[in-house]
Design a protein around this motif. Sequence first.
Motif, PDB file in Angstrom:
ATOM      1  N   ALA A 294      18.544   5.245  -5.294  1.00 48.63           N
ATOM      2  CA  ALA A 294      17.958   6.483  -5.827  1.00 48.63           C
ATOM      3  C   ALA A 294      18.163   6.482  -7.341  1.00 48.63           C
ATOM      4  O   ALA A 294      18.998   5.754  -7.863  1.00 48.63           O
ATOM      5  CB  ALA A 294      18.629   7.702  -5.192  1.00 48.63           C
ATOM      6  N   SER A 295      17.411   7.299  -8.020  1.00 48.43           N
ATOM      7  CA  SER A 295      17.549   7.333  -9.476  1.00 48.43           C
ATOM      8  C   SER A 295      18.747   8.187  -9.879  1.00 48.43           C
ATOM      9  O   SER A 295      19.026   9.213  -9.264  1.00 48.43           O
ATOM     10  CB  SER A 295      16.272   7.872 -10.122  1.00 48.43           C
ATOM     11  OG  SER A 295      16.019   9.176  -9.667  1.00 48.43           O
ATOM     12  N   GLY A 296      19.465   7.734 -10.876  1.00 45.89           N
ATOM     13  CA  GLY A 296      20.561   8.495 -11.437  1.00 45.89           C
ATOM     14  C   GLY A 296      21.900   8.245 -10.775  1.00 45.89           C
ATOM     15  O   GLY A 296      22.018   7.446  -9.856  1.00 45.89           O
TER      16      GLY A 296
ATOM     17  N   SER B  91      23.657  20.545  -1.433  1.00 46.33           N
ATOM     18  CA  SER B  91      22.215  20.755  -1.281  1.00 46.33           C
ATOM     19  C   SER B  91      21.472  19.423  -1.172  1.00 46.33           C
ATOM     20  O   SER B  91      20.543  19.286  -0.378  1.00 46.33           O
ATOM     21  CB  SER B  91      21.658  21.606  -2.424  1.00 46.33           C
ATOM     22  OG  SER B  91      21.876  20.988  -3.665  1.00 46.33           O
ATOM     23  N   TYR B  92      21.867  18.424  -1.949  1.00 47.00           N
ATOM     24  CA  TYR B  92      21.245  17.102  -1.860  1.00 47.00           C
ATOM     25  C   TYR B  92      21.499  16.514  -0.470  1.00 47.00           C
ATOM     26  O   TYR B  92      20.600  15.995   0.185  1.00 47.00           O
ATOM     27  CB  TYR B  92      21.803  16.168  -2.936  1.00 47.00           C
ATOM     28  CG  TYR B  92      21.121  14.822  -2.981  1.00 47.00           C
ATOM     29  CD1 TYR B  92      20.007  14.615  -3.792  1.00 47.00           C
ATOM     30  CD2 TYR B  92      21.568  13.758  -2.205  1.00 47.00           C
ATOM     31  CE1 TYR B  92      19.372  13.381  -3.829  1.00 47.00           C
ATOM     32  CE2 TYR B  92      20.944  12.525  -2.236  1.00 47.00           C
ATOM     33  CZ  TYR B  92      19.839  12.344  -3.049  1.00 47.00           C
ATOM     34  OH  TYR B  92      19.207  11.122  -3.077  1.00 47.00           O
ATOM     35  N   PHE B  93      22.739  16.617  -0.026  1.00 53.16           N
ATOM     36  CA  PHE B  93      23.124  16.089   1.279  1.00 53.16           C
ATOM     37  C   PHE B  93      22.326  16.754   2.396  1.00 53.16           C
ATOM     38  O   PHE B  93      21.846  16.088   3.305  1.00 53.16           O
ATOM     39  CB  PHE B  93      24.628  16.292   1.472  1.00 53.16           C
ATOM     40  CG  PHE B  93      25.192  15.639   2.692  1.00 53.16           C
ATOM     41  CD1 PHE B  93      25.288  14.260   2.784  1.00 53.16           C
ATOM     42  CD2 PHE B  93      25.658  16.398   3.746  1.00 53.16           C
ATOM     43  CE1 PHE B  93      25.824  13.651   3.911  1.00 53.16           C
ATOM     44  CE2 PHE B  93      26.196  15.804   4.870  1.00 53.16           C
ATOM     45  CZ  PHE B  93      26.274  14.427   4.946  1.00 53.16           C
ATOM     46  N   VAL B  94      22.133  18.069   2.296  1.00 54.38           N
ATOM     47  CA  VAL B  94      21.351  18.792   3.302  1.00 54.38           C
ATOM     48  C   VAL B  94      19.886  18.351   3.251  1.00 54.38           C
ATOM     49  O   VAL B  94      19.262  18.141   4.293  1.00 54.38           O
ATOM     50  CB  VAL B  94      21.486  20.321   3.121  1.00 54.38           C
ATOM     51  CG1 VAL B  94      20.483  21.073   3.984  1.00 54.38           C
ATOM     52  CG2 VAL B  94      22.905  20.764   3.450  1.00 54.38           C
TER      53      VAL B  94
ATOM     54  N   GLN C  45      15.519  19.429  -2.740  1.00 51.34           N
ATOM     55  CA  GLN C  45      14.216  18.759  -2.863  1.00 51.34           C
ATOM     56  C   GLN C  45      14.386  17.283  -3.179  1.00 51.34           C
ATOM     57  O   GLN C  45      13.639  16.446  -2.663  1.00 51.34           O
ATOM     58  CB  GLN C  45      13.363  19.428  -3.928  1.00 51.34           C
ATOM     59  CG  GLN C  45      12.861  20.795  -3.524  1.00 51.34           C
ATOM     60  CD  GLN C  45      12.043  21.461  -4.623  1.00 51.34           C
ATOM     61  OE1 GLN C  45      12.255  21.214  -5.799  1.00 51.34           O
ATOM     62  NE2 GLN C  45      11.106  22.294  -4.215  1.00 51.34           N
ATOM     63  N   ASN C  46      15.346  16.944  -4.027  1.00 46.08           N
ATOM     64  CA  ASN C  46      15.587  15.537  -4.353  1.00 46.08           C
ATOM     65  C   ASN C  46      16.098  14.770  -3.139  1.00 46.08           C
ATOM     66  O   ASN C  46      15.713  13.621  -2.907  1.00 46.08           O
ATOM     67  CB  ASN C  46      16.574  15.425  -5.513  1.00 46.08           C
ATOM     68  CG  ASN C  46      16.000  15.946  -6.803  1.00 46.08           C
ATOM     69  OD1 ASN C  46      14.800  15.872  -7.044  1.00 46.08           O
ATOM     70  ND2 ASN C  46      16.858  16.500  -7.649  1.00 46.08           N
ATOM     71  N   GLY C  47      16.963  15.407  -2.358  1.00 53.55           N
ATOM     72  CA  GLY C  47      17.437  14.775  -1.128  1.00 53.55           C
ATOM     73  C   GLY C  47      16.304  14.540  -0.141  1.00 53.55           C
ATOM     74  O   GLY C  47      16.192  13.477   0.468  1.00 53.55           O
ATOM     75  N   ARG C  48      15.434  15.551   0.000  1.00 53.44           N
ATOM     76  CA  ARG C  48      14.277  15.398   0.901  1.00 53.44           C
ATOM     77  C   ARG C  48      13.335  14.304   0.417  1.00 53.44           C
ATOM     78  O   ARG C  48      12.797  13.536   1.216  1.00 53.44           O
ATOM     79  CB  ARG C  48      13.518  16.713   1.001  1.00 53.44           C
ATOM     80  CG  ARG C  48      14.186  17.722   1.880  1.00 53.44           C
ATOM     81  CD  ARG C  48      13.346  18.968   2.015  1.00 53.44           C
ATOM     82  NE  ARG C  48      14.041  19.949   2.817  1.00 53.44           N
ATOM     83  CZ  ARG C  48      13.846  21.241   2.736  1.00 53.44           C
ATOM     84  NH1 ARG C  48      12.959  21.730   1.888  1.00 53.44           N
ATOM     85  NH2 ARG C  48      14.516  22.059   3.507  1.00 53.44           N
ATOM     86  N   ALA C  49      13.126  14.237  -0.898  1.00 55.14           N
ATOM     87  CA  ALA C  49      12.226  13.214  -1.452  1.00 55.14           C
ATOM     88  C   ALA C  49      12.773  11.815  -1.160  1.00 55.14           C
ATOM     89  O   ALA C  49      12.010  10.911  -0.795  1.00 55.14           O
ATOM     90  CB  ALA C  49      12.050  13.422  -2.957  1.00 55.14           C
TER      91      ALA C  49
END
Length: 108
Positions: A10-12, A55-58, A19-23
């Motif tokens: 993943a980037s970063g 939130s990313y994890f979710v 949203q980033n986790g879902r993407a």
Amino acid sequence: MTIEIDLSKASGRNFAGKQNGRAFRELLEIDNKDMNGKETIVLKIPENAYGITSSYFVGLLGTSMLKSKTENDFKARIQLQNANDSQRNCMENAIHHVFIANKITRVF
């Protein structure tokens, strides 16, 4: 089957936002791999990661969490590699909150 998720792809170095986790989930096509909620999930966190938010994890694994019947079933499926104590605690809390929220509001 084992589903490997390598966050170094993943980037970063800071993994934040549902949203980033879902993407990233969509990019890896996890829904096509986690069909029955019984696959082992190996989450590899880069050693140089600043952090991973709940939130990313979710976003990344919320759908997979709820394919498991219980919180403990999901915890038995996931292996966290290179997670420090803070990241581990954050993810444990996220797992717990997803199952509680789903019981109350049917989030997913």
